[in-house]
Design a protein around this motif. Structure first.
Motif, PDB file in Angstrom:
ATOM      1  N   ASP A   1      -9.349   3.930  -4.510  1.00  0.00           N
ATOM      2  CA  ASP A   1      -9.995   2.708  -4.981  1.00  0.00           C
ATOM      3  C   ASP A   1     -11.216   3.015  -5.827  1.00  0.00           C
ATOM      4  O   ASP A   1     -11.483   2.326  -6.823  1.00  0.00           O
TER       5      ASP A   1
ATOM      6  N   ARG B   1      -9.847   4.315  -9.276  1.00  0.00           N
ATOM      7  CA  ARG B   1      -9.261   3.291 -10.138  1.00  0.00           C
ATOM      8  C   ARG B   1     -10.290   2.279 -10.616  1.00  0.00           C
ATOM      9  O   ARG B   1     -10.066   1.595 -11.615  1.00  0.00           O
TER      10      ARG B   1
ATOM     11  N   ASN C   1       0.812  -1.215   0.000  1.00  0.00           N
ATOM     12  CA  ASN C   1       0.000   0.000   0.000  1.00  0.00           C
ATOM     13  C   ASN C   1       0.845   1.265   0.000  1.00  0.00           C
ATOM     14  O   ASN C   1       0.299   2.360   0.127  1.00  0.00           O
TER      15      ASN C   1
ATOM     16  N   ASP D   1      -3.273   4.990   0.699  1.00  0.00           N
ATOM     17  CA  ASP D   1      -4.661   5.286   1.020  1.00  0.00           C
ATOM     18  C   ASP D   1      -4.794   6.281   2.160  1.00  0.00           C
ATOM     19  O   ASP D   1      -5.834   6.912   2.328  1.00  0.00           O
TER      20      ASP D   1
END
Length: 622
Positions: A454, A457, A126, A344
């Protein structure tokens, strides 16, 4: 070809430094407090281990007392009765407790390794893409493998066992004090000196262990580089050169391992020397006191047994100090990665896809400027060399400068220009692998920086220029972005990109392996598989970076037809060096040195943009 500007400079390897000196690139050292969470995850088992340690210590401390009784009764001609059996029982019980405790510690040690690997891998995968640009893959792999394994030694080499050892130590100390305070004073003096030596060496062990782990990371990175490029190396006749290069890193790891061994070699014999000196002192002085009638033979024997029980846990404690310091050196490298902010965590999440405007362009660049982040290592090296800098006046060189263009919904827009113009970087910014240095990129009128990555994408299908085929089967590769896709859908999309014959090569069909990095597929087949993967997910926006560069004329035409079929009602942004693949685009954006030099159709650009006209002329399109 990949944009030259899209490949940030690789950090220089740190120069070797003298052993024992603290340097800025030693990295953070972990503290024992950072180790506690890994141990507390298994606190129930550890509590049981501690209970076993207490019981084991009690069983061990009872043995000298029974030996004293046995010797006394023999001296006085009394019957032994059940004392011998009680002594045998304590020995057996202590052995069983030790064995079960060892099993629990090994099991818990593996649990600590597992949990540390889970945390590290979850964080690592991540991390922002910039972190992967600045770090070597092999070094990251080494942290997951070698560094996490080092944490096992904390449990299996004495730390928890030292808890029972403390009780044994205290019990033996009390027993010795009761028997003969004079002998105890001499023993404590010898042992105290050994403790001072170990404490003085412990910090050096931690530094040496961390540097040894870093050298192992260098070696892993070198091996990974050589293996991943083995075909190129063989073809270039550079095998011997690469072997020599890897050998240098292997020698570096060996040298640091020797440094750890040197320091550890000073610690290991301390317990043995303390035991031997203490034993000789007790034997000499104790024998004299027995002869003088100050203590009995039974008391001297009991004192000597307590002495062994005193020194043995001390040896365990010394081992625990060594293993914990080694583990903390490795944990420092693990925590260095875990402490990095994840990708994130940078999401502002102030908007959602429901806020999109139907009248807004699918994608819009508004005065976007971007420079790749430069790591501190690179900056330091640039300052030292003052040449070959990826910077301008001390600042990172700009890859994009005030780039503005719009991509209408349902249209096909091509980005063209020479290598290093910033085309691939533009797609990377849309995917939010990086955020612009200045300016705004919008999706349906929403600043993509305000969208969770997220969600963003999920709207994008991205095919890299050198899109990898992941080790596994054809099905595994296709379902990467569409895990619920049916086998029929997988077969259909393979047929659409002219990969149907790949299914016929193996009776395994979709379960056929593609090999490491897709080695069992040709370059064109890997590229078509990547496009099939994106098409199967069917996102509303497709980003294709040189998606047909490895294809022959026939397969390129079939691929264009497949893309045309799925492009209906979808937005496409295509990068191409071969203008023949994009001349029919609804709009073409011409980039040069990170700036937009023209926007229009093929015929408009041929007439108005000299760079585009030159590119088209070289490819016989005008």
């Amino acid at each position: 070809m990949t944009d030259v500007a899209d490949s940030p400079a690789r950090p220089a390897r740190p120069a070797r430094r003298g052993f024992g000196r603290r340097s800025p690139d030693d990295g953070p050292r972990a503290s024992f407090r950072q180790l506690l969470p890994y141990l507390l995850e298994h606190r129930r088992v550890l509590v049981w281990v501690i209970v076993l340690s207490v019981l084991g210590a009690a069983a061990s401390l009872g043995q000298p007392l029974l030996v004293n009784q046995v010797i006394s009764r023999v001296q006085h001609g009394s019957t032994l009765g059940s004392i011998v059996w009680a002594l045998v029982a304590l020995v057996v019980i202590a052995g069983l407790i030790s064995g079960y405790q060892h099993y629990l510690l090994q099991r818990t040690g593996e649990g600590v390794v597992l949990s540390s690997r889970r945390r590290l891998v979850a964080r690592m995968l991540n991390l922002p893409i910039a972190q992967f640009d600045q770090r070597r893959t092999g070094d990251l792999v080494s942290r997951v493998g070698a560094d996490t394994t080092a944490l096992r030694a904390v449990l299996t080499q004495g730390l928890i066992d030292a808890v029972g050892g403390v009780l044994t130590f205290i019990g033996a100390l009390i027993g010795m004090a009761i028997i003969d305070p004079v002998l105890l004073g001499l023993t404590v003096l010898v042992i105290g000196l050994s403790v001072v030596v170990v404490v003085a060496l412990s910090s050096r062990i931690r530094v040496a262990s961390r540097r040894a782990q870093e050298k192992v990371g260098d070696l892993t990175a070198a091996v990974e580089r050589a293996i991943s490029s083995v075909r190129t190396i063989r073809a270039a006749g550079a095998t011997a050169h690469e072997v020599a290069a890897v050998d240098i890193d292997a020698e570096g790891a060996w040298e640091m391992g020797i440094q750890v061994a040197r320091v550890s070699a000073l610690v290991v014999p301390v317990a043995g020397i303390a035991l031997q000196v203490s034993f000789l002192v007790v034997l000499g002085v104790g024998g004299y006191r027995v002869a003088a009638g100050d203590i009995s033979v039974a008391s001297l024997v009991t004192f000597i047994i307590f002495l062994f029980m005193l020194v043995m846990p001390l040896g365990n404690a010394f081992g625990a100090i060594t293993s914990v310091n080694s583990a903390l050196g490795a944990l420092g490298r693990i925590e260095e990665i875990i402490a990095l902010p994840g990708e994130d965590e940078r999401d502002s999440r102030t908007a959602s896809l429901a806020d999109q405007r139907t009248d807004a362009p699918a994608i819009a660049f508004d005065n976007v400027t971007f420079a790749y982040p430069v790591s501190p290592q690179v900056s330091a090296r640039v300052a030292d060399l003052d040449a070959g800098a990826p910077t301008t006046n001390g600042e990172p060189a700009l890859v994009l400068r005030n780039v503005s263009f719009e991509v209408p919904r349902g249209k096909r827009v091509a980005l063209v220009g020479p290598s290093g113009a910033g085309k691939s970087t533009s797609l990377a910014l849309i995917e939010r692998f990086y955020d612009p240095t200045a300016g705004t990129i919008r999706l349906g009128g929403i600043d993509i920086a305000a969208l969770p990555r997220d969600e963003l994408r999920a709207q994008l299908g991205y095919v890299e220029q050198d899109a990898p085929a992941l080790a596994g089967s054809l099905r595994d590769n296709l379902r990467l972005a569409a895990p619920d896709a049916t086998d029929d859908a997988c077969r259909a999309v393979l047929a659409a990109v002219n990969l149907g014959e790949v299914l016929g090569r193996s009776p395994l069909g979709l379960d056929a392996p593609v090999g490491e990095d897709g080695v069992m597929l040709s370059g064109g087949e890997r590229q078509r598989l990547a496009i099939a993967r994106a098409l199967l997910a069917a996102p509303p926006i497709l980003l294709l970076d040189e998606s047909t560069s490895s294809l022959d004329g026939r397969n390129e035409q079939l691929m264009r037809e497949a893309i045309d079929a799925v492009a209906e009602h979808r937005t496409l942004i295509v990068i191409a060096h071969r203008l023949s693949t994009v001349v029919d685009s609804d709009q073409i954006v011409v980039l040069d040195h990170g700036e937009v030099v023209g926007i229009g159709t093929h015929s408009e650009l041929v007439a108005t943009v000299p760079l585009y006209r030159e590119l088209a002329k070289h490819q016989l399109l005008v």
